[in-house]
Design an enzyme around this catalytic site. Structure first.
Site, PDB file in Angstrom:
ATOM      1  N   PHE A 131       0.821  -1.184  -0.083  1.00 43.94           N
ATOM      2  CA  PHE A 131       0.092  -0.118  -0.037  1.00 43.94           C
ATOM      3  C   PHE A 131       0.967   1.294  -0.069  1.00 43.94           C
ATOM      4  O   PHE A 131       1.979   1.070   0.023  1.00 43.94           O
ATOM      5  CB  PHE A 131      -0.921   0.053   1.226  1.00 43.94           C
ATOM      6  N   GLN A 179      -8.529  14.109   4.114  1.00 42.93           N
ATOM      7  CA  GLN A 179      -7.647  13.288   2.938  1.00 42.93           C
ATOM      8  C   GLN A 179      -8.415  13.276   2.032  1.00 42.93           C
ATOM      9  O   GLN A 179      -9.795  13.032   1.948  1.00 42.93           O
ATOM     10  CB  GLN A 179      -7.384  12.000   3.449  1.00 42.93           C
ATOM     11  N   HIS A 193      -8.867  11.103  -1.308  1.00 40.06           N
ATOM     12  CA  HIS A 193      -8.353   9.844  -1.857  1.00 40.06           C
ATOM     13  C   HIS A 193      -8.001  10.055  -3.360  1.00 40.06           C
ATOM     14  O   HIS A 193      -8.847  10.575  -4.157  1.00 40.06           O
ATOM     15  CB  HIS A 193      -9.292   8.600  -1.530  1.00 40.06           C
ATOM     16  N   LEU A 214     -15.346   4.875  -4.162  1.00 42.74           N
ATOM     17  CA  LEU A 214     -13.867   4.636  -4.102  1.00 42.74           C
ATOM     18  C   LEU A 214     -13.471   3.373  -4.896  1.00 42.74           C
ATOM     19  O   LEU A 214     -14.032   2.767  -5.188  1.00 42.74           O
ATOM     20  CB  LEU A 214     -13.742   4.199  -2.525  1.00 42.74           C
ATOM     21  N   GLU A 260      -6.917   1.676  -3.198  1.00 42.86           N
ATOM     22  CA  GLU A 260      -5.328   2.132  -3.298  1.00 42.86           C
ATOM     23  C   GLU A 260      -4.640   0.643  -3.540  1.00 42.86           C
ATOM     24  O   GLU A 260      -3.491   0.657  -4.172  1.00 42.86           O
ATOM     25  CB  GLU A 260      -4.612   2.737  -1.993  1.00 42.86           C
ATOM     26  N   ARG A 287      -0.995   9.522   0.095  1.00 44.40           N
ATOM     27  CA  ARG A 287      -2.083   9.779  -0.619  1.00 44.40           C
ATOM     28  C   ARG A 287      -2.153  11.291  -0.946  1.00 44.40           C
ATOM     29  O   ARG A 287      -2.667  11.796  -1.938  1.00 44.40           O
ATOM     30  CB  ARG A 287      -3.384   9.623   0.209  1.00 44.40           C
ATOM     31  N   HIS A 294     -12.308  11.960   1.170  1.00 38.77           N
ATOM     32  CA  HIS A 294     -12.466  10.513   1.548  1.00 38.77           C
ATOM     33  C   HIS A 294     -12.475  10.095   3.196  1.00 38.77           C
ATOM     34  O   HIS A 294     -13.039   9.431   3.865  1.00 38.77           O
ATOM     35  CB  HIS A 294     -11.242   9.640   1.118  1.00 38.77           C
ATOM     36  N   ARG A 301      -3.375  10.422   6.507  1.00 41.10           N
ATOM     37  CA  ARG A 301      -3.386   8.863   6.893  1.00 41.10           C
ATOM     38  C   ARG A 301      -2.771   7.973   5.864  1.00 41.10           C
ATOM     39  O   ARG A 301      -3.109   8.353   4.896  1.00 41.10           O
ATOM     40  CB  ARG A 301      -5.023   8.399   7.177  1.00 41.10           C
TER      41      ARG A 301
END
Lengths: 125, 590, 236, 115
Positions: free
Chosen positions: B121, B243, B245, B255, B258, B289, B356, B401
């Protein structure tokens, strides 16, 4: 909890896929066949009782239009119940348990039993 | 007026998502009178939408993996305003929590050796950034959140947790000493309003992505816990940190995990160029991100966006092959076909950075206890109030995050809050009961809506709020634009205070719930806007054209928004982990 | 023509003695909206319209309803998939008591889910790490664990309509098999013993209405067949 | 475990098995009778009664009649429990079905051996 709540179960508003319709037909033909047992046992009893009895059954089936219709109806019901039953047995051994093959099998059931219904008619007349 | 029926529990957990259910499970096992109060049936909570996985150093993909590496990534990912004691707690306790989930039945994907499957990730490294890309995100295909939420719900059933499903928490009840002693709650099904009394009130209400017009969040993510806490006068921390995304489906906002990039997918611009190679030469598409989202916006602004309007980019997955897509990313294939009319095995998915996750929230310690500041600026525990999950700001996510850390946050801090409350209840908690006037105060907002006789409608006001946030507080921010936004919000607040609830019926009145939610969106939006305007630097997800650099001299701090004065203060970041050396702030590159 | 004719089942227990259908006109501007978007537009016209929704992407299972005669999730059903002759009829999930408009009381559905003990049971002490499971064993859970409890399947099932208290229904049985099939679960015998009666499993007539409507493409009929196989193997 | 007063202690599994086994027997019997009638188009009494005079045919027929009884009872019990929600009505209908099944069975035995 409120027990007076309505329930949406107006069957005319709900789409039934073919496999559902064949299942209902399987039930209906089953009930018909159960009632039809009266005629079947009568015919068997009479036909085995004596030569006259046998002739009586033959004559009725050969000449009485109502008897012909009953015989044709019962044979048709039997044909459908039989074919749909085979479909059930196939599914029991895990053949055709996908949506596509389920619909296909229902279609086959309808077509094959339609053929049987016609053949039964030909036979009776 | 306050002739309300009351329900009494040792602990009331508001929110039936991952963190709420994990906290409830701990308490239910201990035999405490616990109830989960959720405005939707628990498995409808937004945790269910989490896809890619739960990041944790369980040393499956790499037997030498170390939670300290994960902690380093987390602190760096948060651009150094991550509280290091909290990150230490999460990363070191994490494996225990993940194994627990597995033992509860979570159907993780597996490696050939039977261990839990882990995928790479963004922002993951080995050996404190020196050992290259790590693969640390434990996954159940691309439905990890669904699998996790259902597993937690199932185990709560097993342990006979009490559920108040489709109940809506309206406001906190405080006693004369300012302790939180429960909440006012509305049964959505019947319209009945009750006073829920509890010695511990846990806000596990999740995020508030619906303050933006375009978000990956569920329609229910309206920041109810944040709204309640702000109205009760409690401060919020780091609310400017939202955040975006990188991969929300263009147009729909849905969504795309990732994990797609973790499995080898990458972003391309209209020339087909893998542009992340320019912005993050090492990590490329697996940079943080915030970095990827900004890079995408830069590409679009510089005219290299895709589509007729040039306002999005593409996520390319077709080279992974149908087998990998079917096995590792089946849900993405489904979503892409449904919402982008694109089969990822054949064509790229149009994506755009989309709101997000709320890094900020109710400041808490690692036990989930809510924190406020006394007159001298020292931390002070709020009696009776706890928070965990996205609603809380522990803060393990700092200014940004890392992917897969949200699910870990949920279970680790849900569990921690549950354990702490159990201990506190064992020692005995005794707060003054709420008086009638205390309850009336908590009822004021609901009564206002119920008595409204005219005014603007809720959906129109909500849309206006979302547009303000989208236009003034997006990926890139700027003083003038934000000032304009703050002003518009102030004006909007006045209109919302006069807005009209036309339907005042009792049974399953979703219009009433949406009206109450609008108040919460307003609270969250304003806290976000004012905090964003105040933080005069760029850090993590907070990027300003007018202050493009990080300012560690003035802003290596949490922001703290005080609702009564609508002012922003500061709170020290924790740099004192207990068992490892402090990770000192460095320039953050990928 | 971009004005869609929508007909919706309405019932408010406080004002209506019986449910009725109400007509709405919705301007779609030619867009291929999802049914949920249409409901949102209707709620702007009439705020009293009640329906459930949450994730709006087909994973939470809130907005199951009957659309032009077929159950499905409003949020992932495009108008082009369901509308015929420019008409859309929305009714609550069949067979469950209606609380209001499109919102049904799912109590009995959840009760059947709880009845099959939907949680992993393993009485052996847990190891310090995860329990190992081969990828092949894990693959057996695919097509089972993805259920979102939307109730589209069970409320499309005549056997569930007629015997909601006794027939576990496709959703519950799919989850039952999810645990029977899990190599980590050790309660197989107890689980099977609880399903042997003539109603719980055996009311399934294999008509596959459940499969036809499942928004996640799952196959409860096959799972029920597998349970029967296990019952048979267990008894012989 | 769901129990019901008219289950008469049966399990769903044995019901299911009975239904399948009896179905197969009935399918074979049907095919046999239909086949027999088709290959004997000018069937006379002697051939017909001759067939039923054979012991194996009597056993085969008895097996089929027992199968009918079992198949019909399991099937109709299912149908009645699905559609007849009023207990008294359902019980009355089920009693009638049991009686009918019993009559058919006795009648069949009498036909086979009584003559």
């Amino acid at each position: 909890m409120n027990s007076k709540r309505p329930v949406n179960l107006d069957l005319t508003t709900i789409q039934f896929p073919l496999p559902a319709l064949t299942s209902i037909a399987h039930r209906i033909t089953g009930v018909i066949l159960f009632i039809g047992l009266i005629f079947a046992f009568w015919a068997l009893d009479k036909s085995l009782s004596s030569a006259q009895g046998f002739a009586a059954v033959r004559d009725v089936l050969a000449s009485n239009i109502l008897a012909k219709l009953i015989a044709w109806g019962l044979l048709s019901a039997l044909g459908f119940h039989f074919v749909a039953g085979i479909k059930h047995l196939l599914m029991d051994i895990d053949i055709g348990v996908t949506l596509e093959s389920g619909v296909r099998k229902a279609q086959i059931t309808v077509v094959v039993s339609a053929v049987l219904v016609i053949l039964a008619g030909v036979w009776v007349w | 007026m306050s002739n309300l029926r009351s329900l009494t529990f040792d602990a009331i957990i508001i929110g039936g998502g991952g963190s709420g259910l994990r906290a409830a499970l701990e308490l239910a096992k201990s035999g405490k009178q616990t109830a989960v109060l959720s405005k939707v049936f628990p498995t409808r909570s937004h945790t269910v939408s989490a896809q890619g996985g739960i990041t944790c150093a369980i040393a499956s993909a790499d037997p030498d993996d170390d939670w300290r590496w994960h902690m380093y990534d987390t602190v760096k990912g948060g651009d150094y305003i991550t509280d290091q004691d909290a990150a230490e707690y999460m990363c070191s306790e994490g494996p225990k929590s993940v194994f627990e989930l597995e033992h509860m039945g979570l159907p993780f994907s597996r490696f050939d050796n039977g261990r839990i499957y882990q995928r790479p990730f963004g922002g993951q490294s080995k050996d404190y950034g020196k050992g290259g890309q790590a693969a640390r995100t434990c996954a159940a295909a691309d439905r990890t959140g669904h699998a996790l939420l259902h597993t937690l719900y199932q185990n709560n059933l097993k342990n006979n947790t009490t559920f108040l499903n489709e109940w809506y928490a309206v406001d906190l009840v405080k006693n004369a000493n300012g302790d939180v002693v429960g909440c006012i709650a509305l049964s959505i099904e019947t319209g009945e309003v009750v006073h829920v009394k509890a010695k511990a009130t846990v806000l596990a209400t999740g995020g508030a992505g619906r303050i933006y017009a375009s978000t990956t969040n569920a329609l229910i993510n309206t920041g109810d816990g944040i709204g309640m806490a702000l109205r009760a006068g409690f401060p919020m921390q780091d609310m400017e940190m939202w955040q975006f995304h990188p991969t929300g489906i263009y147009g729909a906002g849905v969504l795309v995990t990732e994990g797609c990039r973790g499995e080898g997918g990458y972003l391309i611009n209209k020339d087909g160029e893998r542009f992340m190679e320019r912005y993050a030469p090492n990590a490329k598409d697996l940079a943080g991100r915030d970095v990827v989202a900004r890079s995408m916006v830069m590409e679009i602004l510089e005219g290299r966006g895709c589509g007729e309007k040039g306002d999005h980019v593409f996520l390319k997955l077709d080279h992974l092959g149908e087998e990998v897509l079917g096995k590792r990313l089946p849900g993405i294939v489904e979503l892409s076909k449904t919402f982008a009319h694109a089969d990822p095995a054949k064509e790229p998915i149009p994506v755009v950075p989309t709101c997000h996750y709320m890094m900020g929230g109710i400041p808490t310690n690692v036990h989930g206890q809510a924190i406020m500041q006394d007159a001298d600026g020292n931390d002070q525990i709020v009696n009776g109030l706890f928070a965990c999950g996205e609603a809380a700001c522990v803060s393990v996510h700092g200014a940004n995050r890392l992917g897969g850390n949200s699910l870990l946050d949920l279970v680790v801090f849900g569990r921690a809050a549950g354990m702490f409350i159990e201990g506190a209840l064992n020692e005995g908690i005794d707060y003054l009961d709420a008086s009638e006037s205390d309850i009336d105060a908590a009822m004021a907002r609901m009564n206002r809506w119920n008595e409204s006789g005219g005014g603007e409608s809720v959906p129109a006001l909500k849309a206006e709020l979302q547009d303000i946030m989208q236009n003034s507080f997006g990926v890139f921010r700027q003083e003038d634009n934000m000032k304009d936004g703050v002003q518009k919000l102030a004006e909007l607040r006045g209109r919302i205070a006069e807005a009209h609830l036309a339907d005042k019926s009792n049974a399953f009145n979703t219009a009433r719930v949406e009206a109450l939610e609008l108040d919460n969106l307003m609270e969250v939006a304003e806290a976000t806007a004012i905090a964003a305007l105040e933080r005069k630097e760029s850090r993590g997800a907070h990027s300003r054209y007018d202050y493009p650099d990080r300012d560690d001299v003035n802003w290596l701090k949490h922001s703290l928004y005080f609702p009564a004065e609508k002012k922003v203060g500061k709170r020290d970041v924790n740099f004192k982990p207990r068992t490892v050396d402090t990770f000192e702030p460095k320039v953050r590159t990928y | 023509m971009s004005t869609l004719q929508v007909s919706i089942y309405r019932y408010n227990p406080e004002t209506d003695s019986a449910p009725y259908m109400q007509e709405f006109q919705v301007e779609t501007h030619g867009r291929d909206l999802m049914v949920l978007n249409v409901l949102e537009l209707i709620k702007e016209q009439d705020s009293s319209m009640a329906y459930r929704r949450s994730c709006r992407e087909g994973v939470c299972g809130s907005d199951g309803m009957n659309m032009n005669g077929k159950n499905g999730l409003a949020c992932v059903t495009a108008l082009s998939d369901v509308v015929k002759n420019n008409k859309l009829v929305l009714r609550p999930l069949p067979g469950l008591p209606v609380i209001r408009d499109l919102v049904v009381d799912m109590g009995i559905f959840y009760k059947q889910y709880e009845r099959i003990q939907p949680y992993l049971q393993n009485d052996e002490p847990a190891p310090a790490i995860e329990r190992l499971q081969s990828p092949e064993d894990r693959d057996k859970l695919d097509g089972l664990y993805e259920c979102i409890l939307c109730a589209c399947c069970s409320t499309a099932c005549p056997s569930f309509w007629w015997n909601p208290e006794k027939f576990v229904g496709p959703a519950g049985l799919l989850q039952s098999y999810r645990f029977l099939a899990d190599s980590r679960d050790t309660a197989t015998r107890e689980r099977l013993a609880d399903l042997e009666d003539p109603f719980s499993v055996f009311r399934c007539r294999g008509i596959m209405n459940c499969v036809a409507v499942c928004p996640k493409g799952l196959n409860p009929t096959r799972a029920i067949g597998k349970i029967r196989e296990m019952l048979l193997a267990n008894a012989t | 475990m769901v129990t019901n007063i008219t289950n008469l202690g049966r399990s769903g599994l044995s019901d299911w098995l009975i239904q399948r086994v009896s179905a197969i027997i009935l399918a074979l019997y049907t095919l046999f009778i239909v086949g027999f009638l088709l290959i004997n188009p000018g069937l006379d009494y002697a051939t017909w009664s001759g067939l039923f005079a054979q012991t194996w045919m009597r056993i085969f027929s008895l097996l089929a009649f027992v199968s009918i009884a079992a198949h019909a009872w399991v099937g109709l019990w299912t149908v009645t429990t699905d559609y007849l929600k009023h207990t008294a009505i359902r019980l009355a209908v089920q009693t009638a079905i049991i009686l009918a099944v019993f009559v058919f069975l006795v009648w069949g035995i009498q036909v086979l051996w009584g003559a």
